[in-house]
Design an enzyme around this catalytic site. Structure first.
Site, PDB file in Angstrom:
ATOM      1  N   ASP A   1      49.091  30.740  31.924  1.00  0.00           N
ATOM      2  CA  ASP A   1      49.090  30.882  33.375  1.00  0.00           C
ATOM      3  C   ASP A   1      48.494  32.201  33.843  1.00  0.00           C
ATOM      4  OD1 ASP A   1      50.454  28.503  33.366  1.00  0.00           O
ATOM      5  OD2 ASP A   1      52.180  29.225  34.524  1.00  0.00           O
TER       6      ASP A   1
ATOM      7  N   HIS B   1      51.143  33.454  29.137  1.00  0.00           N
ATOM      8  CA  HIS B   1      50.356  34.019  30.238  1.00  0.00           C
ATOM      9  C   HIS B   1      49.199  34.834  29.679  1.00  0.00           C
ATOM     10  CE1 HIS B   1      54.314  33.184  31.968  1.00  0.00           C
ATOM     11  NE2 HIS B   1      53.709  33.089  33.133  1.00  0.00           N
TER      12      HIS B   1
END
Length: 288
Positions: A109, A254
């Protein structure tokens, strides 16, 4: 998103979202046709996680020889280029994928980020593995070359809004703008509209589900949070992935939003471990 003032709130919200995701009903994407791929087993109980292989020489024996076993797509055909699918509005996101053949999915992400995303892409390429990247529009705007590389390498990208806001604090028109702008810029540099959406912080509401369906995007959550957003240490990230590995699991990591050097280091350890342990890392098909 790299705004310092959001880091503390990100950590609090993600911790809550991870607990919510673990408690939520397991959603299933079924391999096969587009219609099958849109089905969800709304009341199916989540299967008990399979124990992760114990670390050590035996756990790392018999590596997979062919990348074909690592890249089994989740869905079949797709509609024409730039034509959003007509989707049923869900009431909760998808938390898991099918367990056929010990499948798992890797997701990243908040990117792309020029300091960390290239290293993650390099590691994925080294092991001939594909992943899903949920991109923020403002990051795509300044790093279009990384989005183009994702397309060239066969990764699937999803919409993660333009500025990574807490969508539950916005009105419908603001949510639509965040999602729509991001879809358009992804199409510009990736070559296709995204078919998947992930709400920042895992904060979903009725408007996000409705707007996502209107834009042809399925809502994707996660099963296991690596907590790399909290920079807990490389060893902690590795342990969360390896101990949480099980058929059907969706891993959340992430590649932006802060210092992601621990994520970059950790994937170099846990990715070959998963492959050597017999997991098949899959992504949904891109449109053709």
């Amino acid at each position: 998103m790299q705004k310092d003032q959001l880091f503390t709130r990100r950590r609090m919200l993600l911790a809550g979202a991870a607990a919510l995701g673990a408690a939520g009903t397991a959603g299933l994407i079924v391999a096969g046709s587009d219609e099958e791929g849109a089905r969800i087993a709304a009341h199916a109980p989540a299967p008990a996680p399979a124990p992760a292989p114990a670390p050590g020489p035996q756990a790392r024996q018999a590596p997979l020889k062919s990348s074909a076993f690592r890249l089994q797509p989740l869905t079949g055909g797709a509609p024409p280029h730039s034509a959003p699918r007509k989707l049923k509005v869900r009431t909760e996101p998808i938390f898991r994928i099918p367990e056929h053949g010990r499948q798992m999915m890797l997701t990243f992400d908040d990117g792309p980020n020029p300091d960390y995303t290239p290293h993650i892409l390099d590691t994925l390429a080294k092991h001939d593995v594909r992943a899903m990247f949920f991109l923020c529009g403002e990051c795509v705007e300044v790093n279009p070359h990384l989005v183009a590389r994702m397309a060239e390498d066969g990764h699937v990208v999803g919409n993660h809004t333009w500025t990574h806001p807490l969508l539950t604090t916005l009105d419908r028109s603001e949510i639509k703008s965040e999602m729509e702008r991001t879809s358009h810029i992804i199409e510009k540099f990736y070559g296709d509209l995204p078919q998947w959406f992930r709400a920042p912080y895992g904060a979903w509401n009725k408007a996000t589900f409705q707007l996502g369906a209107e834009m042809g995007m399925e809502p994707m959550a996660w099963t296991i949070d690596t907590t790399d957003w909290d920079t807990p240490g490389t060893d902690v990230i590795i342990d969360r992935v390896e101990s949480g590995a099980a058929p059907g699991v969706v891993i959340l990591s992430h590649d932006a939003g802060g210092d992601r050097s621990q994520t970059v280091e950790a994937i170099q350890e846990w990715l070959p471990y998963l492959l050597d342990s017999g997991y098949h890392l899959t992504v949904p098909n891109r449109r053709v």
